[in-house]
Design an enzyme around this catalytic site. Structure first.
Site, PDB file in Angstrom:
ATOM      1  N   ARG A  86      25.755 -51.929  -2.467  1.00 30.28           N
ATOM      2  CA  ARG A  86      27.118 -51.688  -1.989  1.00 30.28           C
ATOM      3  C   ARG A  86      27.497 -52.897  -1.136  1.00 30.28           C
ATOM      4  O   ARG A  86      26.740 -53.288  -0.236  1.00 30.28           O
ATOM      5  CB  ARG A  86      27.144 -50.401  -1.159  1.00 30.28           C
ATOM      6  CG  ARG A  86      28.309 -50.229  -0.185  1.00 30.28           C
ATOM      7  CD  ARG A  86      29.609 -49.793  -0.822  1.00 30.28           C
ATOM      8  NE  ARG A  86      29.523 -48.507  -1.434  1.00 30.28           N
ATOM      9  CZ  ARG A  86      30.238 -47.434  -1.080  1.00 30.28           C
ATOM     10  NH1 ARG A  86      31.121 -47.517  -0.101  1.00 30.28           N
ATOM     11  NH2 ARG A  86      30.105 -46.294  -1.725  1.00 30.28           N
TER      12      ARG A  86
ATOM     13  N   ARG B 168      26.818 -41.031   2.137  1.00 30.38           N
ATOM     14  CA  ARG B 168      27.017 -40.124   1.007  1.00 30.38           C
ATOM     15  C   ARG B 168      26.570 -40.727  -0.318  1.00 30.38           C
ATOM     16  O   ARG B 168      25.783 -40.132  -1.062  1.00 30.38           O
ATOM     17  CB  ARG B 168      28.512 -39.739   0.949  1.00 30.38           C
ATOM     18  CG  ARG B 168      28.887 -38.693  -0.067  1.00 30.38           C
ATOM     19  CD  ARG B 168      28.185 -37.379   0.148  1.00 30.38           C
ATOM     20  NE  ARG B 168      28.239 -36.911   1.507  1.00 30.38           N
ATOM     21  CZ  ARG B 168      29.250 -36.240   2.033  1.00 30.38           C
ATOM     22  NH1 ARG B 168      30.317 -35.950   1.323  1.00 30.38           N
ATOM     23  NH2 ARG B 168      29.193 -35.833   3.277  1.00 30.38           N
ATOM     24  N   THR B 169      27.037 -41.911  -0.615  1.00 32.96           N
ATOM     25  CA  THR B 169      26.682 -42.538  -1.890  1.00 32.96           C
ATOM     26  C   THR B 169      25.184 -42.850  -1.935  1.00 32.96           C
ATOM     27  O   THR B 169      24.521 -42.643  -2.952  1.00 32.96           O
ATOM     28  CB  THR B 169      27.501 -43.828  -2.092  1.00 32.96           C
ATOM     29  OG1 THR B 169      28.885 -43.498  -2.055  1.00 32.96           O
ATOM     30  CG2 THR B 169      27.184 -44.468  -3.433  1.00 32.96           C
TER      31      THR B 169
ATOM     32  N   LYS C 169      19.610 -61.529   9.694  1.00 34.83           N
ATOM     33  CA  LYS C 169      19.263 -62.730  10.485  1.00 34.83           C
ATOM     34  C   LYS C 169      19.688 -64.031   9.837  1.00 34.83           C
ATOM     35  O   LYS C 169      18.896 -64.976   9.766  1.00 34.83           O
ATOM     36  CB  LYS C 169      17.739 -62.816  10.646  1.00 34.83           C
ATOM     37  CG  LYS C 169      17.116 -61.832  11.582  1.00 34.83           C
ATOM     38  CD  LYS C 169      15.676 -62.282  11.871  1.00 34.83           C
ATOM     39  CE  LYS C 169      14.803 -61.188  12.425  1.00 34.83           C
ATOM     40  NZ  LYS C 169      13.383 -61.474  12.298  1.00 34.83           N
TER      41      LYS C 169
ATOM     42  N   HIS D  25      33.848 -49.219  -8.382  1.00 29.22           N
ATOM     43  CA  HIS D  25      32.881 -48.197  -8.001  1.00 29.22           C
ATOM     44  C   HIS D  25      32.522 -47.453  -9.288  1.00 29.22           C
ATOM     45  O   HIS D  25      32.840 -46.279  -9.454  1.00 29.22           O
ATOM     46  CB  HIS D  25      33.507 -47.258  -6.965  1.00 29.22           C
ATOM     47  CG  HIS D  25      32.523 -46.438  -6.198  1.00 29.22           C
ATOM     48  ND1 HIS D  25      31.178 -46.375  -6.535  1.00 29.22           N
ATOM     49  CD2 HIS D  25      32.674 -45.636  -5.109  1.00 29.22           C
ATOM     50  CE1 HIS D  25      30.571 -45.566  -5.676  1.00 29.22           C
ATOM     51  NE2 HIS D  25      31.441 -45.126  -4.808  1.00 29.22           N
TER      52      HIS D  25
END
Lengths: 310, 310, 310
Positions: free
Chosen positions: A108, A58-59, A87, A136
Site C-alpha cells: 500500500r 482494515r485492508t 531510515k 485499489h
C-alpha cells in the site's frame, strides 16, 4: 498448464477483463465451498510479506485473514513510513528485501505508480493494496464479486454510487471494473464531491454514466447502492459538511424507497452514511462484502501462489 | 546423538569455531536445497518469541521469515523498551515470561552482556540478535556463509571492510568470525572512524589486519568488499561528513577497479554508500546476502529446535 | 454431543460454576500431557482475532502463544483505541468485521459491559480478555488452575489476597471464581486500597472473607498468598505510597513465616511487591502461573473451536 495468475502481479484493475474477473470469482466460489481441512493446505508453508506505507489496518487484516484461512503466514511492516526500516532507505531496497523474505508481496503506498514500480523491483509477485488516488484492484474485485454473488449477475444492473466520488480510490477502481460489464451507472454526490473528469477519461470510453446530486429521487430503480464515506476534512466550511452529510445518509426512510431486491454496499469503515438500523434489513450487504473481501483475496493469493490454481 | 546446537544458546560469535560455523553452513545448504513441502515441516508447531529492546525491523523480519519458512510461528514485542509490558518490569521477568510462551527466544538489546544474562534467565534457548557494541552473531554467520557460498571458500581470501568501523557491532562480529579463518583483512575507513583498539584486543591475537584510509588504492586485489553505512550522527562537523561520505562510496568508477570475481557485501539497509547502478553488476551480492540471512537463521533455528538437526 | 463450550462466548467469570471450571481444568491437563505433534493439530487452520482497546502486551501474547501452541494463527489490533481502524468507527462495526476475519474473537476493553455487548454483535464466539473494573475471566481460570495444580485441591484452602484490592479487575474475578469453592479468604490491604463494597455484593452471598491491613500477622496459616501490584498512581501522597509499598512487600523475612507448602502467586508483571530472591524458593509459583495462563487459554480455545473438545 499454469493458471493465468500464477506468479503474476496484481497492479491495476485496468489489467483485468471479464475473463480474468471470472477466474477469480470461480476460485472464490471454490474456496468458500471447501471445508477447513482442504483450505488450510492451499498455501501452507508460504509467506505473505506486507508493506504499508500508508497504514490501513482494515485492508492489512483482510489480507492477513485471507492468507491464514488458506494456511499461510503473514509478516511485514504495518507502518513503513514511520518504521525504523525506513531510515532513509529507498522504496526500491525495502521492496526488494521484503520480497526476499516472502512468497508474495502486498504493497500500500500513497503515490500513483508506486505499485508498478515496486512490481518491477520485487523478486516475487506483488499485489497492489491501494496506491495513489485511483488504484485499489482487490477492492474492485471484492466489490464485483459481492454484486455477482448477491445479485447472481452483473450485466444489466443499475448501479448507484453515492457520496464522495472525488476522493477515494475505491470509486475509481470500481468504475474501471464495472466498465467491463454492461451496466447502467448513476453517480450521486454533492456538487463539490463530483467525480474528477481527468481521472475518468479512460472509463468514459467504455462506461456510460449519469451524474446527479439528488439521492432520494434516484434510489427507486437501483439494483446496487454503493455508499461511500463523506469525510469532514474535505470541506472548508463545516456547515456545508453537516448539510451534505445529512442528505447522503441512508436511513430507514430511504430504505423504504429502494427495490426489494436491491443491495446496499459500503467499503467500510462507515461513519454515519448508513444508520445502524439498516444493518438488519435484507438489502444490507456491506458486512457480507467485507467477508467476501477476505475470500476473494484468499482466492487471488491461491491463484498467484499455486501453479494449478485451486 | 543430539546435534551440537540442540537446545543451546547463541550468545556470542566468540563461542564459534570453524567446526560450528561449518555445521550451520551445511544445514543452510540443506535447507536451501529442500522443497517447500519438506521445509514447512521442520519446526511446525514451534514458536519463536522475540524481544527487541532496540527496534530493528529488518532483523526481526529476517527471523520471522526464517521461522515461517520452516513452518514455525513468531510472536513477541517489537519495541520492548516502549511497550506497556515494560512498565518498570525487569529485563529478567520479561525474558523469563517470554521464554514460557515460546520454544526459542530472540533478543535484541542495547547493552553489552544483556544476552548472556538473559540466556541464564530464559527457560528456552536464546539467540542474540544484536547486543551492545560488539555482538551480532547471526549477522556474522550470514556474512561468512555469503562469502563461502559466493567464493566457494573463506581461507585464503583478501577481505576489505569499508566505512564506519568504529561504531556498528556488525564489523566486530565479522572480525571475530573471520579470525577463525586464514584471511588477509584490510580495514578501510576515515581516520575518525577507525576500529576501536580496545575492542579488538582479542581479535588481534588470531587475525592479522592492516588499516588504511584510502579506498580507491586498496580495492584492486580484494576478493570481498564489505561496505558499511557511514552515519551522519557520528560527525560533529557536517562538512567532514560530506567529504568522508563521498570518498567511501562505491560507484561505477570504483567497480571498474575491483577484481572480476570479487564480491561486494553490505549488511543493509544502505543509504548511498553503494550507488544503485552497482546492483546489476555481477559483483553485487548484498541482496543475496540478505536472502542468506533468512536461510542461515532458518538453519540455526532448525538445529536449535530439532534434536536430530535437519 | 458437542462439548459445553463449543462455539460459546466467555464473557464473565460469573457464568462459571465448579463443573465448567473442571471441564477447562481437565482439558488443560490433557493439553499439557500431549506431545507437540498432537497439539499442533488441535486448531490448525483456525484464526484468533484480537481487539485490544486497552493495550495489554502480556495478555495478548499469552493468547497468541496459546493459539500458536495448538496450531492456530492470531491476528488483530493491539491498540484499537489509537488504530487507524478506529477513525470514529463504532465498537459494534469493529467487532463485527473482526469476527468475519477470524474463528474466535478476543476482546479487551476498558468499559464494563463491553464484552457482553460485543458478544452479541460478533459472528463468532468471543472471549473477554479483561473488561471494565471487574471482569477478567481467563485470568480467574488460570488462577484457579494454578491453585488446583499446585495444591492438588481448591476446597478447604486458606487464601490470602494481598495488595491493591480496590482497583484491578483480577481480584474481583478471582473472588467470583473462588466463591464456587469452600475456601477461607483473607483480604490483606492498606485501608485506602480495601476492596470496593459495591462490587462485592454478589460475592458476599457465597463467599466468606475477612479483611485486615496487617500482612505479617496473617501469613502463617495461608495456603495461597496471592500478591498484586500496588500502583503509585493510586496515591495522592507519594509518602503514603512509599510507606504502603514497603509493608506489602514479600521479601526473605516474610517468606520464612509462611507455611512450607504454601504457594505464592502474582498475576504479573510485578514491580517490587515480591523481591527477586523469592523466585528460587519452593513456594514461588508465579512463573508457573504465567505458563498455566498459556495452557488454560489453549484449552479454552480448543474447547470453543472443536465440537468434540480435546
Amino acid at each position: 498448464m499454469s493458471n493465468s495468475f500464477f506468479q503474476k502481479d496484481i497492479v491495476s484493475v485496468r489489467d483485468f477483463d471479464k475473463q480474468k474477473f471470472e477466474t477469480v470469482f470461480q476460485a472464490t466460489d471454490k474456496i468458500i465451498g471447501m471445508n477447513q481441512n482442504e483450505r488450510r493446505e492451499i498455501v501452507r508453508g508460504k509467506t505473505l510479506g506486507y508493506l504499508f506505507f500508508e497504514p490501513s489496518t482494515r485492508t492489512r487484516l483482510s489480507f492477513e485473514a485471507a492468507m491464514a484461512s488458506i494456511g499461510g503466514t503473514s509478516l511485514g511492516i504495518a507502518d513503513a513510513s514511520s518504521s525504523s526500516a525506513k531510515k532513509g532507505e529507498s522504496l526500491a531496497d525495502t521492496v526488494k528485501i521484503m520480497s526476499l523474505y516472502s512468497d508474495v508481496l502486498v504493497l500500500r503506498h500513497q503515490l500513483d505508480g508506486s505499485s508498478r514500480f515496486a512490481a518491477e523491483i520485487s523478486e516475487k509477485p506483488l499485489i497492489n493494496a491501494g496506491s495513489g488516488t485511483e488504484e485499489h484492484p482487490t477492492q474492485a474485485i471484492l466489490d464485483l464479486y459481492t454484486i455477482r454473488k448477491e445479485k447472481k449477475k452483473i450485466d444489466g444492473l443499475k448501479v448507484g454510487i453515492v457520496g464522495d466520488l472525488k476522493y477515494g480510490r475505491t470509486v475509481y477502481s470500481l468504475l474501471y471494473a464495472l466498465s467491463n460489464y454492461n451496466v447502467d451507472v448513476k453517480l450521486i454526490s454533492p456538487p463539490s464531491l463530483k467525480i474528477r473528469a481527468d481521472s475518468t477519461y479512460e472509463i468514459r470510453k467504455k462506461l456510460q454514466y449519469t451524474e446527479t446530486s439528488d439521492l432520494e429521487e434516484n434510489l427507486d430503480d437501483l439494483d446496487v447502492i454503493y455508499v461511500t464515506r463523506i469525510q469532514k476534512e474535505r470541506f472548508a466550511d463545516i456547515e456545508e459538511y453537516v448539510k451534505v452529510r445529512g442528505s447522503y445518509k441512508i436511513g430507514p426512510e430511504l430504505v423504504n424507497k429502494i427495490k426489494d431486491d436491491a443491495i446496499i454496499m459500503h467499503p467500510l469503515p462507515r461513519l454515519d452514511e448508513i444508520s445502524p438500523e439498516i444493518d438488519s434489513t435484507k438489502q444490507a450487504k456491506y458486512f457480507k462484502q467485507a467477508q467476501y473481501g477476505k475470500d476473494t483475496r484468499a482466492a487471488l493469493l491461491a491463484l498467484i501462489l499455486n501453479e494449478n490454481g485451486i
